[in-house]
Design an enzyme around this catalytic site. Structure first.
Site, mmCIF file in Angstrom:
data_model
loop_
_atom_site.group_PDB
_atom_site.id
_atom_site.type_symbol
_atom_site.label_atom_id
_atom_site.label_comp_id
_atom_site.label_asym_id
_atom_site.label_seq_id
_atom_site.Cartn_x
_atom_site.Cartn_y
_atom_site.Cartn_z
ATOM 1 C CB VAL A 1 1.291 5.552 -1.903
ATOM 2 C CG1 VAL A 1 1.786 6.930 -1.494
ATOM 3 C CG2 VAL A 1 -0.165 5.616 -2.378
ATOM 4 C CB ALA B 1 -2.746 6.333 4.485
ATOM 5 C CD GLN C 1 -3.167 0.852 2.072
ATOM 6 O OE1 GLN C 1 -3.570 -0.283 2.276
ATOM 7 N NE2 GLN C 1 -3.731 1.902 2.618
ATOM 8 C CG ASP C 2 1.080 3.949 2.911
ATOM 9 O OD1 ASP C 2 1.002 2.864 3.518
ATOM 10 O OD2 ASP C 2 0.620 5.009 3.362
ATOM 11 N N PRO C 3 4.685 3.053 2.092
ATOM 12 C CG PRO C 3 6.427 4.299 1.200
ATOM 13 C CD PRO C 3 4.929 4.247 1.267
#
Length: 241
Positions: free
Chosen positions: A128, A137, A67-69
């Site tokens: 992302v 997020a 999803q994101d880091p």
């Protein structure tokens, strides 16, 4: 294509038009503003495209989509689910290791550094590519999703069959860009402790991926990780975006 963009050449050729789009200009401006306001962005600038650097487009055999880091100090380094050597293995990766053990009998690694997978052709891509320190997020909706859509489309257009492992509803949105008649799409709940028991455990994606690759005359992935991982090689300067 702006010649100052630091990106692996095969990806640079495939994604050049994206860097000429207005959304990337806006994304660059947003990231610069974040830093000018004293906000810390993870991963470091030179690692935004680390997943692409380690896995050239024509070598991609498996895509694992995050999803994101990670937004904690010292964790993110540009590969989804992976953390730097010496950093405690995050819960989602612990669960990935548990599934590997159940699926292929591979004992859990003592670290969370997944670079050896990337070097074999496993594209460890987040949807992302940046996040603000301590704010999960926080960089969603700023343009990275459109860029990584283009990454998935580029992989889909390759002649070589690829396995897409899409864990959780967020990652599964990218399935819309994949031709299932040529590639294998594997879906399961996210390996997070909140959802792993709802179907991630027992999904056997690792053995299914290797069976598919072998059936297409491709080498399987060695999912075992080195006992003592090398230190990640840092890129000397950040990309101009």
């Amino acid at each position: 294509m702006d010649s100052t963009i630091r990106l692996e050449e095969s990806w640079k050729a495939a994604l050049g038009p994206e860097f000429r789009n207005g959304y990337m200009t806006e994304l660059k401006r947003f990231l610069l503003d974040e830093k000018q306001q004293g906000r810390q962005v993870f991963p470091r600038g030179g690692e935004y495209f680390r997943a692409l650097d380690l896995t050239p487009l024509d070598r991609v055999r498996v895509v694992i989509l995050g999803q994101d880091p990670y937004h904690g100090d010292g964790q993110a380094h540009g590969l989804c689910f992976s953390v730097r050597p010496g950093v405690r293995t995050p819960p989602s990766l612990v669960n990935i290791y548990k599934e590997l053990k159940e699926d292929l009998g591979i004992d859990p690694a003592r670290h969370g550094f997944l670079e050896s997978w990337a070097r074999q052709g496993v594209l460890l891509l987040n949807s992302v590519l940046t996040v603000e320190r301590g704010r999960a997020a926080s960089h969603q909706g700023r343009g990275w999703e459109r860029f990584t859509d283009a990454v998935i489309r580029a992989v889909n257009e390759q002649a070589q069959p690829v396995v897409f492992m899409l864990w959780g509803s967020y990652a599964q949105r990218k399935a819309a860009f994949v031709d299932r008649s040529r590639h294998l799409v594997l879906t399961a709940p996210h390996p997070s402790p909140l959802s792993a028991h709802s179907g991630f455990f027992g999904c056997r994606h690792f053995s299914k991926a290797n069976a598919f690759l072998t059936s297409k005359g491709l080498d399987p992935i060695d999912w075992r990780l080195p006992e003592d991982p090398p230190l990640a090689v840092e890129r000397p300067t950040p990309p101009n975006c």
